[in-house]
Design a protein around this motif. Structure first.
Motif, PDB file in Angstrom:
ATOM      1  N   ASN A  17     -22.065 -22.744-104.646  1.00  0.00           N
ATOM      2  CA  ASN A  17     -22.471 -22.829-105.321  1.00  0.00           C
ATOM      3  C   ASN A  17     -23.333 -24.302-105.744  1.00  0.00           C
ATOM      4  O   ASN A  17     -22.131 -25.102-106.020  1.00  0.00           O
ATOM      5  CB  ASN A  17     -21.900 -22.328-106.647  1.00  0.00           C
ATOM      6  CG  ASN A  17     -22.787 -22.280-107.864  1.00  0.00           C
ATOM      7  OD1 ASN A  17     -23.409 -23.171-108.627  1.00  0.00           O
ATOM      8  ND2 ASN A  17     -22.240 -21.323-108.780  1.00  0.00           N
ATOM      9  N   PRO A  18     -24.200 -24.425-105.860  1.00  0.00           N
ATOM     10  CA  PRO A  18     -24.760 -26.510-106.187  1.00  0.00           C
ATOM     11  C   PRO A  18     -23.857 -27.188-107.880  1.00  0.00           C
ATOM     12  O   PRO A  18     -23.880 -28.108-107.645  1.00  0.00           O
ATOM     13  CB  PRO A  18     -25.938 -26.467-106.219  1.00  0.00           C
ATOM     14  CG  PRO A  18     -26.978 -24.951-107.044  1.00  0.00           C
ATOM     15  CD  PRO A  18     -25.517 -23.762-106.243  1.00  0.00           C
ATOM     16  N   LEU A  73     -13.250 -28.942-105.506  1.00  0.00           N
ATOM     17  CA  LEU A  73     -12.261 -28.540-106.076  1.00  0.00           C
ATOM     18  C   LEU A  73     -12.278 -26.873-106.545  1.00  0.00           C
ATOM     19  O   LEU A  73     -11.715 -26.301-106.674  1.00  0.00           O
ATOM     20  CB  LEU A  73     -11.686 -29.882-107.131  1.00  0.00           C
ATOM     21  CG  LEU A  73     -10.022 -28.640-107.439  1.00  0.00           C
ATOM     22  CD1 LEU A  73      -8.905 -29.361-106.835  1.00  0.00           C
ATOM     23  CD2 LEU A  73      -9.804 -29.714-108.905  1.00  0.00           C
ATOM     24  N   ASP A  74     -12.970 -26.652-107.937  1.00  0.00           N
ATOM     25  CA  ASP A  74     -13.864 -25.686-108.184  1.00  0.00           C
ATOM     26  C   ASP A  74     -14.036 -24.914-107.380  1.00  0.00           C
ATOM     27  O   ASP A  74     -13.740 -22.916-107.939  1.00  0.00           O
ATOM     28  CB  ASP A  74     -15.141 -25.775-109.296  1.00  0.00           C
ATOM     29  CG  ASP A  74     -14.076 -27.040-110.978  1.00  0.00           C
ATOM     30  OD1 ASP A  74     -13.458 -26.993-110.089  1.00  0.00           O
ATOM     31  OD2 ASP A  74     -14.891 -27.751-111.633  1.00  0.00           O
ATOM     32  N   THR A  75     -14.518 -24.570-106.199  1.00  0.00           N
ATOM     33  CA  THR A  75     -15.595 -23.470-105.474  1.00  0.00           C
ATOM     34  C   THR A  75     -13.954 -22.755-105.077  1.00  0.00           C
ATOM     35  O   THR A  75     -14.462 -22.254-105.016  1.00  0.00           O
ATOM     36  CB  THR A  75     -16.477 -24.189-104.508  1.00  0.00           C
ATOM     37  OG1 THR A  75     -17.415 -25.104-105.338  1.00  0.00           O
ATOM     38  CG2 THR A  75     -16.593 -23.754-103.174  1.00  0.00           C
ATOM     39  N   ILE A  76     -12.951 -23.795-105.009  1.00  0.00           N
ATOM     40  CA  ILE A  76     -12.110 -23.055-103.576  1.00  0.00           C
ATOM     41  C   ILE A  76     -11.064 -22.477-104.797  1.00  0.00           C
ATOM     42  O   ILE A  76     -10.486 -21.500-104.124  1.00  0.00           O
ATOM     43  CB  ILE A  76     -11.534 -24.065-103.030  1.00  0.00           C
ATOM     44  CG1 ILE A  76     -12.116 -25.038-102.169  1.00  0.00           C
ATOM     45  CG2 ILE A  76      -9.945 -23.826-102.655  1.00  0.00           C
ATOM     46  CD1 ILE A  76     -11.657 -26.136-101.539  1.00  0.00           C
ATOM     47  N   ALA A  77     -10.899 -23.144-106.293  1.00  0.00           N
ATOM     48  CA  ALA A  77     -10.580 -22.374-107.478  1.00  0.00           C
ATOM     49  C   ALA A  77     -11.093 -21.232-107.240  1.00  0.00           C
ATOM     50  O   ALA A  77      -9.585 -20.405-108.533  1.00  0.00           O
ATOM     51  CB  ALA A  77     -10.299 -23.342-108.038  1.00  0.00           C
ATOM     52  N   PHE A  78     -11.928 -21.131-107.334  1.00  0.00           N
ATOM     53  CA  PHE A  78     -12.620 -19.682-108.483  1.00  0.00           C
ATOM     54  C   PHE A  78     -12.384 -18.530-107.463  1.00  0.00           C
ATOM     55  O   PHE A  78     -11.422 -17.777-108.547  1.00  0.00           O
ATOM     56  CB  PHE A  78     -14.547 -19.955-107.841  1.00  0.00           C
ATOM     57  CG  PHE A  78     -14.433 -19.508-108.916  1.00  0.00           C
ATOM     58  CD1 PHE A  78     -15.415 -19.228-110.267  1.00  0.00           C
ATOM     59  CD2 PHE A  78     -15.438 -17.439-107.830  1.00  0.00           C
ATOM     60  CE1 PHE A  78     -16.486 -18.224-110.418  1.00  0.00           C
ATOM     61  CE2 PHE A  78     -16.208 -17.185-108.910  1.00  0.00           C
ATOM     62  CZ  PHE A  78     -16.898 -17.049-110.284  1.00  0.00           C
ATOM     63  N   GLY A  79     -11.830 -17.622-106.637  1.00  0.00           N
ATOM     64  CA  GLY A  79     -11.266 -16.977-106.124  1.00  0.00           C
ATOM     65  C   GLY A  79     -10.556 -16.826-106.935  1.00  0.00           C
ATOM     66  O   GLY A  79      -9.689 -15.636-107.227  1.00  0.00           O
ATOM     67  N   PRO A  80      -9.019 -17.342-107.175  1.00  0.00           N
ATOM     68  CA  PRO A  80      -7.428 -17.139-107.704  1.00  0.00           C
ATOM     69  C   PRO A  80      -7.440 -17.490-108.491  1.00  0.00           C
ATOM     70  O   PRO A  80      -7.224 -16.400-109.266  1.00  0.00           O
ATOM     71  CB  PRO A  80      -7.426 -18.741-106.669  1.00  0.00           C
ATOM     72  CG  PRO A  80      -7.582 -18.647-105.202  1.00  0.00           C
ATOM     73  CD  PRO A  80      -9.129 -18.464-105.946  1.00  0.00           C
ATOM     74  N   PRO A 133     -21.759 -30.063-103.869  1.00  0.00           N
ATOM     75  CA  PRO A 133     -22.226 -30.099-102.024  1.00  0.00           C
ATOM     76  C   PRO A 133     -23.454 -31.025-101.378  1.00  0.00           C
ATOM     77  O   PRO A 133     -23.142 -31.954-101.088  1.00  0.00           O
ATOM     78  CB  PRO A 133     -22.890 -28.648-101.981  1.00  0.00           C
ATOM     79  CG  PRO A 133     -21.976 -27.878-103.514  1.00  0.00           C
ATOM     80  CD  PRO A 133     -21.956 -28.701-104.314  1.00  0.00           C
ATOM     81  N   HIS A 134     -24.276 -31.464-102.893  1.00  0.00           N
ATOM     82  CA  HIS A 134     -25.048 -32.238-102.193  1.00  0.00           C
ATOM     83  C   HIS A 134     -24.483 -33.794-101.761  1.00  0.00           C
ATOM     84  O   HIS A 134     -24.923 -34.885-101.383  1.00  0.00           O
ATOM     85  CB  HIS A 134     -25.878 -31.905-103.039  1.00  0.00           C
ATOM     86  CG  HIS A 134     -26.446 -33.346-104.540  1.00  0.00           C
ATOM     87  ND1 HIS A 134     -25.547 -32.386-105.469  1.00  0.00           N
ATOM     88  CD2 HIS A 134     -26.493 -34.471-105.007  1.00  0.00           C
ATOM     89  CE1 HIS A 134     -25.539 -33.481-106.001  1.00  0.00           C
ATOM     90  NE2 HIS A 134     -25.532 -34.627-106.265  1.00  0.00           N
ATOM     91  N   GLN A 161     -17.789 -31.935 -94.244  1.00  0.00           N
ATOM     92  CA  GLN A 161     -17.524 -31.491 -95.787  1.00  0.00           C
ATOM     93  C   GLN A 161     -17.440 -30.322 -96.166  1.00  0.00           C
ATOM     94  O   GLN A 161     -16.498 -29.972 -96.304  1.00  0.00           O
ATOM     95  CB  GLN A 161     -17.519 -32.615 -95.689  1.00  0.00           C
ATOM     96  CG  GLN A 161     -17.473 -34.351 -95.532  1.00  0.00           C
ATOM     97  CD  GLN A 161     -17.476 -35.479 -96.724  1.00  0.00           C
ATOM     98  OE1 GLN A 161     -18.656 -35.456 -96.905  1.00  0.00           O
ATOM     99  NE2 GLN A 161     -17.305 -36.472 -96.151  1.00  0.00           N
ATOM    100  N   ARG A 162     -19.149 -29.345 -95.966  1.00  0.00           N
ATOM    101  CA  ARG A 162     -19.230 -28.754 -96.723  1.00  0.00           C
ATOM    102  C   ARG A 162     -18.927 -27.412 -95.766  1.00  0.00           C
ATOM    103  O   ARG A 162     -17.786 -26.708 -96.873  1.00  0.00           O
ATOM    104  CB  ARG A 162     -20.718 -28.660 -96.631  1.00  0.00           C
ATOM    105  CG  ARG A 162     -21.435 -29.750 -98.034  1.00  0.00           C
ATOM    106  CD  ARG A 162     -22.617 -29.040 -97.589  1.00  0.00           C
ATOM    107  NE  ARG A 162     -23.083 -29.169 -97.183  1.00  0.00           N
ATOM    108  CZ  ARG A 162     -24.632 -30.141 -96.840  1.00  0.00           C
ATOM    109  NH1 ARG A 162     -24.593 -31.226 -97.469  1.00  0.00           N
ATOM    110  NH2 ARG A 162     -25.393 -29.981 -95.801  1.00  0.00           N
TER     111      ARG A 162
END
Length: 343
Positions: free
Chosen positions: A117-118, A123-130, A163-164, A170-171
């Motif tokens: 998600n751009p 950090l928020d990308t990884i924390a979103f699911g939990p 992401p950009h 890294q992505r």
């Protein structure tokens, strides 16, 4: 060696994933030059198992059904027929709902940028699911920082980047960390390293091997790079035009292939040895149209060993030694092929 997973219901001898009779046909809509009604047989009766803790590589030409199979397993696409069992329970049943299955099976896609998600930082990308699963915000962010560190990204420098602002490697590491955030048991890697340059690809492959041991993971590794498949996979499944052509231990497949299509794939592997120059194309022509596949063996129009039975009778997966199986009349002494073992 990782400790036994407390979620293991069937014991170490039970396959983690079992696929039986998986089918997906896509209907073709009517257009200016087409009448419609044609059926694309993308996946047409696929059976395989993945044992706990192993890496199964899936290879084949573009359009053979590799990625569609992965999406069917994750129910991104709904299958037309077949059963998908995860640790002995059918996916989507009362015993193992789709949400519960997806907490234990995650997928990493080829396009690392489109997968993110751009508007979310790493950090928020990884924390979103939990967080969606009920973990508190502070705990989810702490877990995300730990996972960033585990996949080789400095949280202090990169956790707040979008992401950009990250490189391709890294992505993809962020995508891997996100997949690990729900503590899955199965990771489906769909061309996860093919878009990376070779130096970064090697780093990510080494990371995947380390994570597999650290977290006790099982991998389904889809790739067109046969050198990579030989390096990291325990077993290999070869697909052709929506069907399984051959499956077996990686060394058995690479050293003694028993299907002519597998032989052609291996012959196309680039070599650094000047004495092993490719003088003749190992395989000619394009795969047949999946809308109207040929009768019998689907590979027979391109096979140099094709004989009368090949165009009439569809070969079943036949044991050719141990757990090595090939869907070829050459491997079946009772097939009637003039070059089979019984001829």
């Amino acid at each position: 060696m990782s400790a036994p997973d407390p979620r293991d219901r069937g014991g170490p001898g039970t396959p983690l994933l079992s696929v039986r009779g998986l089918v997906k046909h896509f209907g073709q809509k009517a257009g200016f030059l087409s009448k419609g009604g044609a059926i694309v047989r993308a996946v047409d009766g696929v059976d395989f198992d993945i044992a706990k803790g192993e890496t199964l590589g899936i290879v084949g030409e573009s359009g053979c059904g590799k990625s569609t199979t992965a999406r069917l397993i994750m129910r991104i696409i709904r299958p037309d027929a077949g059963a998908i069992l995860f640790d002995g329970e059918e996916v989507g049943s009362a015993a193992l709902g789709l949400a519960a299955f997806r907490r234990q099976a995650q997928m990493v896609f080829q396009d690392s940028y489109a997968s993110l998600n751009p508007r979310l930082t790493a950090l928020d990308t990884i924390a979103f699911g939990p967080r969606i699963q009920g973990l508190g915000a502070r705990a989810a962010r702490a877990q995300a920082q730990d996972l960033l560190h585990r996949v080789g990204i400095d949280p202090i420098r990169f956790a707040g980047r979008y992401p950009h602002e990250l490189s391709g490697g890294q992505r993809q590491r962020v995508n891997i960390a996100r997949a690990l955030a729900l503590s899955p048991r199965l990771l489906i890697l769909d061309e996860a390293v093919s878009a990376l340059d070779k130096s970064v690809e090697a780093q990510v492959l080494n990371l995947l091997l380390d994570l597999k041991d650290e977290f006790g993971l099982t991998y389904m590794f889809i790739s067109h790079d046969l050198h990579t498949v030989r390096l990291i996979c325990d077993r290999v499944m070869v697909m052709y035009l929506g069907k399984v052509a051959e499956v077996g231990a990686a060394e058995s497949i690479f050293e003694t292939p028993r299907h002519p299509y597998t032989e052609a794939l291996l012959a196309s592997m680039p070599s650094m040895d000047p004495d092993r120059r490719t003088e003749e194309a190992p395989l000619s022509g394009d795969p047949p149209n999946p809308i109207d596949p040929p009768p019998g063996c689907r590979f027979h129009p391109r096979c140099r060993a094709a004989a009368a039975p090949c165009s009439r009778i569809e070969p079943a997966l036949h044991a050719v030694g141990g757990a090595h199986r090939a869907a070829c009349h050459l491997a079946d002494p009772a097939s009637g092929h003039p070059q089979s073992a019984a001829a």
